[in-house]
Design a protein around this motif. Sequence first.
Motif, PDB file in Angstrom:
ATOM      1  N   GLY A   1      25.430  -4.579 -22.808  1.00  0.00           N
ATOM      2  CA  GLY A   1      26.375  -4.880 -21.745  1.00  0.00           C
ATOM      3  C   GLY A   1      26.049  -6.162 -21.026  1.00  0.00           C
ATOM      4  N   VAL A   2      25.642  -7.184 -21.776  1.00  0.00           N
ATOM      5  CA  VAL A   2      25.285  -8.466 -21.178  1.00  0.00           C
ATOM      6  C   VAL A   2      26.229  -9.526 -21.711  1.00  0.00           C
ATOM      7  CG1 VAL A   2      22.870  -7.819 -20.881  1.00  0.00           C
ATOM      8  CG2 VAL A   2      23.596  -8.882 -23.023  1.00  0.00           C
ATOM      9  N   PRO A   3      26.305 -10.688 -21.059  1.00  0.00           N
ATOM     10  CA  PRO A   3      27.148 -11.772 -21.579  1.00  0.00           C
ATOM     11  C   PRO A   3      26.644 -12.259 -22.937  1.00  0.00           C
ATOM     12  CG  PRO A   3      26.573 -12.144 -19.278  1.00  0.00           C
ATOM     13  CD  PRO A   3      25.734 -11.010 -19.745  1.00  0.00           C
ATOM     14  N   MET A   4      27.577 -12.920 -23.646  1.00  0.00           N
ATOM     15  CA  MET A   4      27.249 -13.397 -24.986  1.00  0.00           C
ATOM     16  C   MET A   4      26.110 -14.421 -24.994  1.00  0.00           C
ATOM     17  SD  MET A   4      27.601 -13.268 -28.191  1.00  0.00           S
ATOM     18  CE  MET A   4      29.048 -12.264 -28.388  1.00  0.00           C
ATOM     19  N   PRO A   5      26.056 -15.397 -24.049  1.00  0.00           N
ATOM     20  CA  PRO A   5      24.918 -16.338 -24.081  1.00  0.00           C
ATOM     21  C   PRO A   5      23.565 -15.632 -23.926  1.00  0.00           C
ATOM     22  CG  PRO A   5      26.679 -17.217 -22.737  1.00  0.00           C
ATOM     23  CD  PRO A   5      27.063 -15.823 -23.055  1.00  0.00           C
ATOM     24  N   LEU A   6      23.529 -14.620 -23.030  1.00  0.00           N
ATOM     25  CA  LEU A   6      22.278 -13.906 -22.846  1.00  0.00           C
ATOM     26  C   LEU A   6      21.949 -13.063 -24.073  1.00  0.00           C
ATOM     27  CD1 LEU A   6      19.895 -13.210 -21.022  1.00  0.00           C
ATOM     28  CD2 LEU A   6      21.343 -11.429 -19.972  1.00  0.00           C
ATOM     29  N   ALA A   7      22.966 -12.513 -24.739  1.00  0.00           N
ATOM     30  CA  ALA A   7      22.722 -11.736 -25.943  1.00  0.00           C
ATOM     31  C   ALA A   7      22.176 -12.620 -27.061  1.00  0.00           C
ATOM     32  CB  ALA A   7      24.006 -11.020 -26.381  1.00  0.00           C
ATOM     33  N   GLU A   8      22.705 -13.848 -27.162  1.00  0.00           N
ATOM     34  CA  GLU A   8      22.233 -14.781 -28.178  1.00  0.00           C
ATOM     35  C   GLU A   8      20.773 -15.186 -27.909  1.00  0.00           C
ATOM     36  OE1 GLU A   8      24.978 -17.929 -28.127  1.00  0.00           O
ATOM     37  OE2 GLU A   8      26.534 -16.872 -29.265  1.00  0.00           O
ATOM     38  N   ALA A   9      20.454 -15.326 -26.603  1.00  0.00           N
ATOM     39  CA  ALA A   9      19.076 -15.694 -26.265  1.00  0.00           C
ATOM     40  C   ALA A   9      18.120 -14.549 -26.598  1.00  0.00           C
ATOM     41  CB  ALA A   9      18.978 -16.058 -24.786  1.00  0.00           C
ATOM     42  N   ILE A  10      18.561 -13.312 -26.374  1.00  0.00           N
ATOM     43  CA  ILE A  10      17.730 -12.162 -26.707  1.00  0.00           C
ATOM     44  C   ILE A  10      17.572 -12.040 -28.220  1.00  0.00           C
ATOM     45  CG2 ILE A  10      17.569  -9.662 -26.550  1.00  0.00           C
ATOM     46  CD1 ILE A  10      19.069  -9.833 -23.904  1.00  0.00           C
ATOM     47  N   ALA A  11      18.669 -12.321 -28.968  1.00  0.00           N
ATOM     48  CA  ALA A  11      18.618 -12.206 -30.430  1.00  0.00           C
ATOM     49  C   ALA A  11      17.648 -13.211 -31.025  1.00  0.00           C
ATOM     50  CB  ALA A  11      20.035 -12.392 -31.010  1.00  0.00           C
TER      51      ALA A  11
ATOM     52  N   SER B   1      19.208 -19.241 -20.328  1.00  0.00           N
ATOM     53  CA  SER B   1      18.240 -19.001 -19.249  1.00  0.00           C
ATOM     54  C   SER B   1      17.109 -18.133 -19.775  1.00  0.00           C
ATOM     55  CB  SER B   1      18.966 -18.309 -18.070  1.00  0.00           C
ATOM     56  OG  SER B   1      19.564 -17.116 -18.531  1.00  0.00           O
ATOM     57  N   PRO B   2      15.955 -18.183 -19.159  1.00  0.00           N
ATOM     58  CA  PRO B   2      14.840 -17.349 -19.624  1.00  0.00           C
ATOM     59  C   PRO B   2      15.179 -15.870 -19.528  1.00  0.00           C
ATOM     60  CG  PRO B   2      14.364 -18.342 -17.491  1.00  0.00           C
ATOM     61  CD  PRO B   2      15.596 -19.015 -17.993  1.00  0.00           C
ATOM     62  N   VAL B   3      14.808 -15.115 -20.560  1.00  0.00           N
ATOM     63  CA  VAL B   3      15.140 -13.692 -20.646  1.00  0.00           C
ATOM     64  C   VAL B   3      13.977 -12.898 -20.060  1.00  0.00           C
ATOM     65  CG1 VAL B   3      15.783 -11.802 -22.169  1.00  0.00           C
ATOM     66  CG2 VAL B   3      16.484 -14.150 -22.705  1.00  0.00           C
ATOM     67  N   PRO B   4      14.251 -11.949 -19.191  1.00  0.00           N
ATOM     68  CA  PRO B   4      13.176 -11.119 -18.647  1.00  0.00           C
ATOM     69  C   PRO B   4      12.504 -10.319 -19.763  1.00  0.00           C
ATOM     70  CG  PRO B   4      15.171 -10.914 -17.310  1.00  0.00           C
ATOM     71  CD  PRO B   4      15.548 -11.659 -18.549  1.00  0.00           C
ATOM     72  N   PRO B   5      11.214 -10.142 -19.704  1.00  0.00           N
ATOM     73  CA  PRO B   5      10.516  -9.391 -20.745  1.00  0.00           C
ATOM     74  C   PRO B   5      10.996  -7.953 -20.861  1.00  0.00           C
ATOM     75  CG  PRO B   5       8.974 -10.666 -19.420  1.00  0.00           C
ATOM     76  CD  PRO B   5      10.272 -10.761 -18.736  1.00  0.00           C
ATOM     77  N   ALA B   6      11.332  -7.343 -19.750  1.00  0.00           N
ATOM     78  CA  ALA B   6      11.799  -5.955 -19.801  1.00  0.00           C
ATOM     79  C   ALA B   6      13.090  -5.839 -20.594  1.00  0.00           C
ATOM     80  CB  ALA B   6      12.010  -5.411 -18.378  1.00  0.00           C
ATOM     81  N   LEU B   7      13.986  -6.854 -20.443  1.00  0.00           N
ATOM     82  CA  LEU B   7      15.245  -6.828 -21.185  1.00  0.00           C
ATOM     83  C   LEU B   7      14.999  -7.072 -22.668  1.00  0.00           C
ATOM     84  CD1 LEU B   7      18.276  -6.531 -20.988  1.00  0.00           C
ATOM     85  CD2 LEU B   7      18.456  -8.982 -20.506  1.00  0.00           C
ATOM     86  N   VAL B   8      14.005  -7.916 -22.970  1.00  0.00           N
ATOM     87  CA  VAL B   8      13.676  -8.151 -24.384  1.00  0.00           C
ATOM     88  C   VAL B   8      13.123  -6.875 -25.004  1.00  0.00           C
ATOM     89  CG1 VAL B   8      12.212  -9.474 -25.953  1.00  0.00           C
ATOM     90  CG2 VAL B   8      13.281 -10.608 -23.990  1.00  0.00           C
TER      91      VAL B   8
END
Length: 218
Positions: A204-214, A169-176
């Motif tokens: 403290g985020v799920p793995m799919p969201l962490a991969e998207a941020i990475a 899913s799209p990552v919020p800019p603040a989280l990036v």
Amino acid sequence: MPALPVRVDAVLVQALIAAALSFAHLHDLASAAGQHGWKAWAYPVSVDLLMVAAWRRLRSGEAKAAGWCWFLVALTASLGANVATAGLLDLDDVPAWLRILVAGWPAVAFLGGTLLAHGAPKPVKAPATVPERPSTVAVPEPIAEESEPPETAAELPPTEPESARPSPSPVPPALVALARKVADEHGARTETPIDTSTLRARLGVPMPLAEAIATQLT
């Protein structure tokens, strides 16, 4: 109503005759020894009471030695009075030793009666006590502490295959921006780029969201 026939007990009649004669002989002996009036009548009563108390102790089955001892003492006093008043002793000239025995009899009878009436009682056995069962104390089960989120790849739960994962899913800019700050701090401290597992644990985020941020940090 017809009258009931009266049966005469020969043994009882004989006992009454013997008691009356012994009573009279003791009275005569006490009177001859210088005990006049009511004192002379008290001596046969004292002898008979001591004999009855000793006989009751023998019948009870407790301390038979003491019972036999005082029974023989009372019997000797009664039998001695019977023999002494049968003409073998001059009642007009009683010897001094007999006067001493008659005068000391009340103390002897009192001692015997006291010992017979207040003898040592039988020991009372204590009731057998049933051992009490140990009370069971409920021990509370230890409360499992909340485990911290795993920080290493070995402690992480198994991940789904790449084909089964949903599209990121799209990552919020603040989280990036926060992830970039965390990655910069990790690189400055360890001089190595941050990996996805560490990034996930720090954020403290799920793995799919962490991969998207990475993927956006590279």
